[in-house]
Write a protein that holds these residues in place. Sequence first.
Motif, PDB file in Angstrom:
ATOM      1  N   ALA A  88       0.847  -1.186   0.000  1.00  0.00           N
ATOM      2  CA  ALA A  88       0.000   0.000   0.000  1.00  0.00           C
ATOM      3  C   ALA A  88       0.886   1.240   0.000  1.00  0.00           C
ATOM      4  N   GLY A  89       0.244   2.408   0.129  1.00  0.00           N
ATOM      5  CA  GLY A  89       0.986   3.650   0.259  1.00  0.00           C
ATOM      6  C   GLY A  89       1.876   3.960  -0.927  1.00  0.00           C
ATOM      7  N   ILE A  90       2.982   4.649  -0.616  1.00  0.00           N
ATOM      8  CA  ILE A  90       3.932   5.075  -1.640  1.00  0.00           C
ATOM      9  C   ILE A  90       4.389   3.907  -2.503  1.00  0.00           C
ATOM     10  N   GLN A  91       4.701   2.787  -1.862  1.00  0.00           N
ATOM     11  CA  GLN A  91       5.225   1.649  -2.600  1.00  0.00           C
ATOM     12  C   GLN A  91       4.211   1.128  -3.612  1.00  0.00           C
ATOM     13  N   ALA A  92       2.945   1.035  -3.210  1.00  0.00           N
ATOM     14  CA  ALA A  92       1.909   0.589  -4.135  1.00  0.00           C
ATOM     15  C   ALA A  92       1.704   1.613  -5.248  1.00  0.00           C
ATOM     16  N   ASP A  93       1.751   2.887  -4.892  1.00  0.00           N
ATOM     17  CA  ASP A  93       1.552   3.935  -5.892  1.00  0.00           C
ATOM     18  C   ASP A  93       2.628   3.885  -6.969  1.00  0.00           C
ATOM     19  N   ILE A  94       3.866   3.712  -6.558  1.00  0.00           N
ATOM     20  CA  ILE A  94       4.963   3.657  -7.536  1.00  0.00           C
ATOM     21  C   ILE A  94       4.757   2.497  -8.500  1.00  0.00           C
ATOM     22  N   LYS A  95       4.355   1.336  -7.979  1.00  0.00           N
ATOM     23  CA  LYS A  95       4.113   0.184  -8.847  1.00  0.00           C
ATOM     24  C   LYS A  95       2.937   0.447  -9.782  1.00  0.00           C
ATOM     25  N   SER A  96       1.869   1.013  -9.241  1.00  0.00           N
ATOM     26  CA  SER A  96       0.673   1.272 -10.040  1.00  0.00           C
ATOM     27  C   SER A  96       0.945   2.293 -11.131  1.00  0.00           C
ATOM     28  N   ILE A  97       1.625   3.372 -10.783  1.00  0.00           N
ATOM     29  CA  ILE A  97       1.968   4.403 -11.772  1.00  0.00           C
ATOM     30  C   ILE A  97       2.860   3.812 -12.855  1.00  0.00           C
ATOM     31  N   SER A  98       3.848   3.038 -12.457  1.00  0.00           N
ATOM     32  CA  SER A  98       4.758   2.427 -13.420  1.00  0.00           C
ATOM     33  C   SER A  98       4.034   1.442 -14.316  1.00  0.00           C
ATOM     34  N   ALA A  99       3.084   0.692 -13.751  1.00  0.00           N
ATOM     35  CA  ALA A  99       2.332  -0.282 -14.548  1.00  0.00           C
ATOM     36  C   ALA A  99       1.534   0.381 -15.657  1.00  0.00           C
ATOM     37  N   HIS A 100       1.213   1.665 -15.483  1.00  0.00           N
ATOM     38  CA  HIS A 100       0.426   2.391 -16.488  1.00  0.00           C
ATOM     39  C   HIS A 100       1.278   3.348 -17.316  1.00  0.00           C
ATOM     40  N   GLY A 101       2.581   3.148 -17.281  1.00  0.00           N
ATOM     41  CA  GLY A 101       3.449   3.929 -18.153  1.00  0.00           C
ATOM     42  C   GLY A 101       3.833   5.283 -17.628  1.00  0.00           C
ATOM     43  N   GLY A 102       3.568   5.560 -16.348  1.00  0.00           N
ATOM     44  CA  GLY A 102       3.926   6.847 -15.778  1.00  0.00           C
ATOM     45  C   GLY A 102       5.294   6.838 -15.140  1.00  0.00           C
ATOM     46  N   TYR A 103       5.835   8.039 -14.952  1.00  0.00           N
ATOM     47  CA  TYR A 103       7.069   8.201 -14.198  1.00  0.00           C
ATOM     48  C   TYR A 103       6.679   8.608 -12.795  1.00  0.00           C
ATOM     49  N   ALA A 104       6.988   7.754 -11.812  1.00  0.00           N
ATOM     50  CA  ALA A 104       6.497   7.951 -10.452  1.00  0.00           C
ATOM     51  C   ALA A 104       7.479   8.753  -9.613  1.00  0.00           C
ATOM     52  N   MET A 105       6.948   9.743  -8.899  1.00  0.00           N
ATOM     53  CA  MET A 105       7.690  10.504  -7.900  1.00  0.00           C
ATOM     54  C   MET A 105       6.917  10.427  -6.591  1.00  0.00           C
ATOM     55  N   ALA A 106       7.601  10.708  -5.477  1.00  0.00           N
ATOM     56  CA  ALA A 106       6.940  10.523  -4.193  1.00  0.00           C
ATOM     57  C   ALA A 106       7.378  11.557  -3.177  1.00  0.00           C
ATOM     58  N   ALA A 107       6.413  12.053  -2.429  1.00  0.00           N
ATOM     59  CA  ALA A 107       6.668  12.889  -1.259  1.00  0.00           C
ATOM     60  C   ALA A 107       6.018  12.180  -0.081  1.00  0.00           C
ATOM     61  N   ILE A 108       6.817  11.800   0.893  1.00  0.00           N
ATOM     62  CA  ILE A 108       6.341  10.929   1.970  1.00  0.00           C
ATOM     63  C   ILE A 108       5.752  11.755   3.105  1.00  0.00           C
ATOM     64  N   THR A 109       4.513  11.440   3.456  1.00  0.00           N
ATOM     65  CA  THR A 109       3.797  12.162   4.507  1.00  0.00           C
ATOM     66  C   THR A 109       3.917  11.500   5.867  1.00  0.00           C
TER      67      THR A 109
END
Length: 511
Positions: free
Chosen positions: A36-57
Motif C-alpha cells: 500500500a501507500g507510496i510503494q503501491a503507488d509507484i508500482k501502479s503508476i509504473s504499470a500504467h506507463g507513468g514516471y512515479a515521484m513521491a513525497a512521503i507524509t
Amino acid sequence: MTATTLFPAARETPATTARRHPRIVSIAGSDPSGGAGIQADIKSISAHGGYAMAAITALTAQNTRGVQQVHVPPAAFLRAQLDALSADITIDAVKIGMLGSAEVMEAVGGWLAQTRPAAVVLDPVMVATSGDVLMPPEALAALLALLPHTDLVTPNIPELGALLGRPEAGDWAQAVAQGRELAAAHNVRVLVKGGHLPGEACLDALVEADGTVHEFTAPRIHTANTHGTGCSLSSAVATLQAQTGDWVESVRTAKAWLVGALESSAVLEVGAGAGPVNHLHGLWGSAAPALDSFSRLLWNDCAPQRQAIFGLEFIRELAAGTLHRDHFAYYLAQDALYLGAYSRVLARASALAPTEAEQKFWASGAQGCLDVELALHRDWLSRYPIESPQGPVTKHYVDHLQAVAFAGTYGEVVAAVLPCYWLYAEVGRVLHADYLRYDGAHPYGSWLETYADDDFAQATATAIGFLDGAARNGSGAERARMREAFAHSAQYEVDFFDAPHRQLGAPAARP
C-alpha cells in the motif's frame, strides 16, 4: 473543479502528455511491506506507463496483518519535498493518499493552491484494509478543506460516510446518494467504490459535481489479497487521466486493471494477512516461464501433499501388506468410479489441445482410463466385491475436475488432471521400491507391480511437458488459475488415498 495551470505555456495538455510518460507525484505514507501507500503507488503508476515521484507524509510500521506504529515527520519537511519537485519537474498529475495530521493536510493544500496541478486525485485514507485507523478524527475538517483543490476523491463506503458525518451506506443506492451529496457539497467528482458491499458484482460509480453518474461493474474477485487496493486504484486513475484527459475512460481502464491485479495476486504469496494485489501482472504476464520452471514451481507447491500422502495409514499399510481387504476394496471401487469421470475430462483436454500431438496424447489417456476401469471391475473387484456408491471425496474431486473442464482453458485443464499422473507416479515409485524389499508373498504384490509401469512414467513426463508449454503460452492470470487448479487436485489426491480409512474406520471397530 476545472483545474488550470500557473504557467500554461510551460505545461502540457492531456493530449500532449499522452505522447510520453506522464510524471505523477504520489503524496502518501510509506508501507514497508510494499502493498500500500507510496510503494503501491509507484508500482501502479509504473504499470500504467507513468514516471512515479513521491513525497512521503508518514512512516508506518506495518505488514499484511496490520499497522503497528505511525510516525509523521514535520509538515514543513513535507512542504520542502513538494517545493523541490515542482521547482524542477513538470508535474502532470498528483495522487494524494495518507495524510497523518491536520498540519500535513494544510501543507499539502497550500502547495496545491500554489502549483495547481492539472489533475489531482485524493484517496482519503482514513482506515486501512486491516481496520487500523490511520487519521485522527480532528483532522477531518482539514481533509475536507483539500477538496476545493481536488478533481476526484475516491472514498470507500466507510470513508464516504465519514466525509459526510453519516453512518456508512448499507446498500448501493444509498452509497450513490451519498456520493451525489458529497460531490454537490464540494463541487468535486466522487468515485464511489462498492467493494465493501455484499454481492457477486462489484460496483463503482463516478459521480460528477452536477450529479451525473457513470457506473462500472466487474465480477467480485474472491481473494484475501486486498491490501492497498484503494491506493493502487487511485494512483492508476491519476496516471491514466494524465494520458487520456477523460475521467470516465480513466476509471474504466483502471478498474479493469485492478481486476487483473486481484485475479493474479495469489502468485505473490506475500504475508500471512491481507496480501497485496499484483500490480505488475501485465508485465509479468508477458514474461513466459522458461523451460520447466513452471512445473518445478508446482512440484514445490505440492511438497506438503506429497509428504502427507506417505504419512497416511492407507499408504503405509499397503506398502507393509497389512491393509485390510475392505479398505482396499473401497479404494478400488472409488477408483473405478473416478476413472470414468476422469476419462471425460481427459477427452476435454484433447478437444482443447492446440497441437495434434497433444490431442492424440489426451485422447489416448481417456481411452486408457476406460480400459483400466474395465480391468478393475474384471480382475480386482471380482476378488474384492463391495457395494460402494460414490463417496464424498470422489464426488468432490470429480466435481472439481469437471468444473475446470467446463469453464477453464486448456492450460487449466492440464493443470487439474496432472496430479493424478504425477502424484500417482511418485507413490508408485516409492511403493514399488518397498515392494521389491518385501520378504515373502505380498498380498497386494500384483497390484504394486502395476505402479512400476515404464509407459506410465513416460506418459507422466509427457504431460508435465505439455503443462510447461501451456504455461509459456498463457497469460500471468491464466498461470495463476493453473496453479490453483493443480493445488486443488493435489489435495484431492491426498484425500482420495485417505478416504478408505475415513469412511470405513478401523477394521476392529466394524462388525
